[in-house]
Design an enzyme around this catalytic site. Sequence first.
Site, PDB file in Angstrom:
ATOM      1  N   LYS A 181     -26.831  39.378  20.130  1.00  0.00           N
ATOM      2  CA  LYS A 181     -27.574  38.414  20.944  1.00  0.00           C
ATOM      3  C   LYS A 181     -26.969  38.334  22.332  1.00  0.00           C
ATOM      4  O   LYS A 181     -25.834  37.918  22.501  1.00  0.00           O
ATOM      5  CB  LYS A 181     -27.529  37.006  20.328  1.00  0.00           C
ATOM      6  N   GLY A 233     -17.155  34.351  24.842  1.00  0.00           N
ATOM      7  CA  GLY A 233     -17.764  33.207  25.523  1.00  0.00           C
ATOM      8  C   GLY A 233     -16.775  32.084  25.679  1.00  0.00           C
ATOM      9  O   GLY A 233     -15.564  32.320  25.774  1.00  0.00           O
ATOM     10  N   SER A 234     -17.278  30.866  25.670  1.00  0.00           N
ATOM     11  CA  SER A 234     -16.412  29.721  25.948  1.00  0.00           C
ATOM     12  C   SER A 234     -15.515  29.388  24.757  1.00  0.00           C
ATOM     13  O   SER A 234     -15.865  29.639  23.598  1.00  0.00           O
ATOM     14  CB  SER A 234     -17.262  28.503  26.296  1.00  0.00           C
ATOM     15  N   THR A 235     -14.378  28.802  25.045  1.00  0.00           N
ATOM     16  CA  THR A 235     -13.440  28.378  24.000  1.00  0.00           C
ATOM     17  C   THR A 235     -14.094  27.334  23.101  1.00  0.00           C
ATOM     18  O   THR A 235     -13.899  27.328  21.884  1.00  0.00           O
ATOM     19  CB  THR A 235     -12.153  27.838  24.657  1.00  0.00           C
ATOM     20  N   GLU A 236     -14.904  26.479  23.716  1.00  0.00           N
ATOM     21  CA  GLU A 236     -15.582  25.431  22.956  1.00  0.00           C
ATOM     22  C   GLU A 236     -16.457  26.027  21.839  1.00  0.00           C
ATOM     23  O   GLU A 236     -16.357  25.634  20.668  1.00  0.00           O
ATOM     24  CB  GLU A 236     -16.447  24.662  23.953  1.00  0.00           C
ATOM     25  N   GLY A 238     -16.292  29.101  20.768  1.00  0.00           N
ATOM     26  CA  GLY A 238     -15.395  29.888  19.916  1.00  0.00           C
ATOM     27  C   GLY A 238     -14.812  29.044  18.792  1.00  0.00           C
ATOM     28  O   GLY A 238     -14.717  29.488  17.637  1.00  0.00           O
ATOM     29  N   GLU A 255     -13.164  36.376  21.847  1.00  0.00           N
ATOM     30  CA  GLU A 255     -12.609  36.623  23.179  1.00  0.00           C
ATOM     31  C   GLU A 255     -13.086  35.465  24.042  1.00  0.00           C
ATOM     32  O   GLU A 255     -14.271  35.374  24.352  1.00  0.00           O
ATOM     33  CB  GLU A 255     -13.094  37.987  23.692  1.00  0.00           C
ATOM     34  N   CYS A 289     -13.332  36.093  32.637  1.00  0.00           N
ATOM     35  CA  CYS A 289     -12.427  35.366  31.744  1.00  0.00           C
ATOM     36  C   CYS A 289     -10.971  35.630  32.102  1.00  0.00           C
ATOM     37  O   CYS A 289     -10.122  34.761  31.949  1.00  0.00           O
ATOM     38  CB  CYS A 289     -12.705  35.714  30.293  1.00  0.00           C
ATOM     39  N   GLU A 386     -10.784  26.055  32.950  1.00  0.00           N
ATOM     40  CA  GLU A 386     -11.422  27.260  33.484  1.00  0.00           C
ATOM     41  C   GLU A 386     -12.582  26.833  34.393  1.00  0.00           C
ATOM     42  O   GLU A 386     -13.505  26.163  33.929  1.00  0.00           O
ATOM     43  CB  GLU A 386     -11.934  28.102  32.310  1.00  0.00           C
TER      44      GLU A 386
HETATM   45  P1  NAI Z   1     -21.193  29.752  25.878  1.00  0.00           P
HETATM   46  O1  NAI Z   1     -19.934  29.984  25.119  1.00  0.00           O
HETATM   47  O2  NAI Z   1     -22.048  28.591  25.522  1.00  0.00           O
HETATM   48  O3  NAI Z   1     -22.123  31.046  25.754  1.00  0.00           O
HETATM   49  C1  NAI Z   1     -21.703  32.326  25.348  1.00  0.00           C
HETATM   50  C2  NAI Z   1     -22.674  32.880  24.305  1.00  0.00           C
HETATM   51  O4  NAI Z   1     -22.610  32.075  23.130  1.00  0.00           O
HETATM   52  C3  NAI Z   1     -24.136  32.872  24.737  1.00  0.00           C
HETATM   53  O5  NAI Z   1     -24.766  34.023  24.228  1.00  0.00           O
HETATM   54  C4  NAI Z   1     -24.676  31.626  24.054  1.00  0.00           C
HETATM   55  O6  NAI Z   1     -26.066  31.668  23.810  1.00  0.00           O
HETATM   56  C5  NAI Z   1     -23.916  31.644  22.735  1.00  0.00           C
HETATM   57  N1  NAI Z   1     -23.786  30.348  22.068  1.00  0.00           N
HETATM   58  C6  NAI Z   1     -23.815  29.107  22.605  1.00  0.00           C
HETATM   59  N2  NAI Z   1     -23.650  28.168  21.655  1.00  0.00           N
HETATM   60  C7  NAI Z   1     -23.498  28.829  20.485  1.00  0.00           C
HETATM   61  C8  NAI Z   1     -23.268  28.417  19.136  1.00  0.00           C
HETATM   62  N3  NAI Z   1     -23.151  27.133  18.815  1.00  0.00           N
HETATM   63  N4  NAI Z   1     -23.139  29.367  18.177  1.00  0.00           N
HETATM   64  C9  NAI Z   1     -23.233  30.673  18.489  1.00  0.00           C
HETATM   65  N5  NAI Z   1     -23.458  31.112  19.742  1.00  0.00           N
HETATM   66  C10 NAI Z   1     -23.581  30.216  20.733  1.00  0.00           C
HETATM   67  O7  NAI Z   1     -20.819  29.712  27.407  1.00  0.00           O
HETATM   68  P2  NAI Z   1     -21.663  29.042  28.621  1.00  0.00           P
HETATM   69  O8  NAI Z   1     -22.188  27.714  28.204  1.00  0.00           O
HETATM   70  O9  NAI Z   1     -22.620  30.046  29.100  1.00  0.00           O
HETATM   71  O10 NAI Z   1     -20.518  28.831  29.698  1.00  0.00           O
HETATM   72  C11 NAI Z   1     -19.687  27.683  29.657  1.00  0.00           C
HETATM   73  C12 NAI Z   1     -18.288  28.021  30.094  1.00  0.00           C
HETATM   74  O11 NAI Z   1     -17.708  28.930  29.190  1.00  0.00           O
HETATM   75  C13 NAI Z   1     -18.182  28.708  31.432  1.00  0.00           C
HETATM   76  O12 NAI Z   1     -18.168  27.798  32.474  1.00  0.00           O
HETATM   77  C14 NAI Z   1     -16.855  29.425  31.294  1.00  0.00           C
HETATM   78  O13 NAI Z   1     -15.800  28.559  31.608  1.00  0.00           O
HETATM   79  C15 NAI Z   1     -16.801  29.783  29.843  1.00  0.00           C
HETATM   80  N6  NAI Z   1     -17.220  31.179  29.602  1.00  0.00           N
HETATM   81  C16 NAI Z   1     -16.266  32.106  29.353  1.00  0.00           C
HETATM   82  C17 NAI Z   1     -16.633  33.407  29.175  1.00  0.00           C
HETATM   83  C18 NAI Z   1     -15.627  34.458  28.911  1.00  0.00           C
HETATM   84  O14 NAI Z   1     -15.889  35.623  29.172  1.00  0.00           O
HETATM   85  N7  NAI Z   1     -14.495  34.137  28.364  1.00  0.00           N
HETATM   86  C19 NAI Z   1     -18.018  33.859  29.263  1.00  0.00           C
HETATM   87  C20 NAI Z   1     -18.963  32.790  29.465  1.00  0.00           C
HETATM   88  C21 NAI Z   1     -18.548  31.511  29.644  1.00  0.00           C
END
Ligand code: NAI
Length: 478
Positions: A181, A233-236, A238, A255, A289, A386
């Site tokens: 996804k 994606g986000s730590t939250e 994760g 990651e 990240c 972050e």
């Molecule tokens: P996010 O962690 O919500 O999104 C990343 C992926 O996870 C997206 O594909 C999203 O649709 C999916 N996702 C969201 N909620 C989910 C759930 N409950 N279960 C499974 N999958 C889920 O990140 P977001 O909201 O786009 O960004 C928020 C913050 O996260 C950013 O400001 C940044 O600080 C951090 N971030 C870090 C990244 C990294 O590469 N380490 C990448 C993206 C965001």
Amino acid sequence: MNFEYAAAPESRSVVKIDPVYGHFINGKWVNGSAHFNTINPATEEVLSSISLGSAADVDAAVKAARNAFDKSWSKLSGRERGKYLFRIARIMQERAREFAVLETLDNGKPIRESRDVDVPLSAAHFFYHAGWADKLEFAGVDTTTAPHGVVGQIIPWNFPLLMLAWKVAPALATGNTVVLKPAETTSLTALLFAQVCQQAGLPDGVVNIVTGDGSTGSAIVNHPGIDKIAFTGSTEVGKLIARAVAPTNKSLTLELGGKGANIVFGDAAIDETVEGIVNGIFFNQGHVCCAGSRLILQESVADEVLEKLKRRMDKIRVGDPLDKNTDLGAINSAEQLAKIRELTAAGEAEGAGRWSANCALPTNGFWFAPTIFTGVTQAHRIAREEIFGPVLSVLTFRTPAEAIEKANNTPFGLSAGIWSEKGSNILWATQQLRAGVIWANTFNKFDPASPFGGYKESGWGREGGRHGLSAYLKGSAK
Ligand code: NAI
Ligand code: MG
């Protein structure tokens, strides 16, 4: 005399964007029952309408992946799997311009970066893993060479195609099938990749792409037919995924975020260091990240570095991401821009000194000028959280021990940088730093052969290199 650059826009005629996209399930396009728009964040133009994956769509994709695993993919030799990966890599190279323009349109990153970094590195990941497909028993990983089966992969919006490549290439090389996804703001290059899978003749169901938001991601995480989850994606989120997977037999790699320290010692070559600082935090609008988002400067050189850094920042070209001379593109979404604004407002309220480059920002779309904060202390939110934007927090130190103490004082542990002319100093510092990736006299260098990943809240497991293979083979640590 001041010479201005003429506009040098890349043509977008090379890409064809459909008005509506379905999911890619079992080698076919399946329209979803609900849709959402994807926009160009540099202009707010609606690019296309994307299917919002339901639990039923995810279920269909998992069944297709299981069927493909049982009937075709697991029966192939590594050598045969490798041929498909080589084919995908070559097609990605052939269609590189199309991928680069599409990535820039959907994500907002400068064409210079999508063209020179995202797309070539994505193809490189497929080439690298194609080479491993028939040599897994020689990889020296402490596991069996049996694949998990069906893997669910959820990726973010900052490097849409590259994160897909980091996930899909090792999964296929090791013999797994995939349900992936993409992030909701950046689905288009994943959908173009689905066309590449068709073009490469990949057996139906080996790669399935279900578009959607967090609810779609959650349906993947919680599907009982999935054997392994890989998330970036986000730590939250994760943490949510780790909780959901804990009572199951699913294997998991995460990651997550970072707050990378970029440490400048007094003996560093200052001009090179300033370039490295700029690359560390302003590459990809700081949506990285492993960004060097905390600059930790030795007091003896702090004034000189800051003066040169500001002069350099005033030369960063912010604007049209399709312009070949643009250095800094658009912020990926209104939500991300709001988050950057909130954290930078907190920085000012908590007493740090704000300075932004003198640049004109476009009126449509989402933009943020390159910004630094000086006088930042460990307690400030901008030193701990972050920001994921073009914002650098500057701290200073007197002794090397103090630099290490500050660098490690974070809930994350993904990346760090060291700038020093002395090898012994660099070796000493790398041994003290708690970070998965440490660069010396460079920053943000990536290669498919080197493992990437973090400590603490930055995640579990490694991606890339030999270490990354083990995450896709049975018997690896959870
Ligand atoms: P996010 O962690 O919500 O999104 C990343 C992926 O996870 C997206 O594909 C999203 O649709 C999916 N996702 C969201 N909620 C989910 C759930 N409950 N279960 C499974 N999958 C889920 O990140 P977001 O909201 O786009 O960004 C928020 C913050 O996260 C950013 O400001 C940044 O600080 C951090 N971030 C870090 C990244 C990294 O590469 N380490 C990448 C993206 C965001
Ligand atoms: Mg978009």
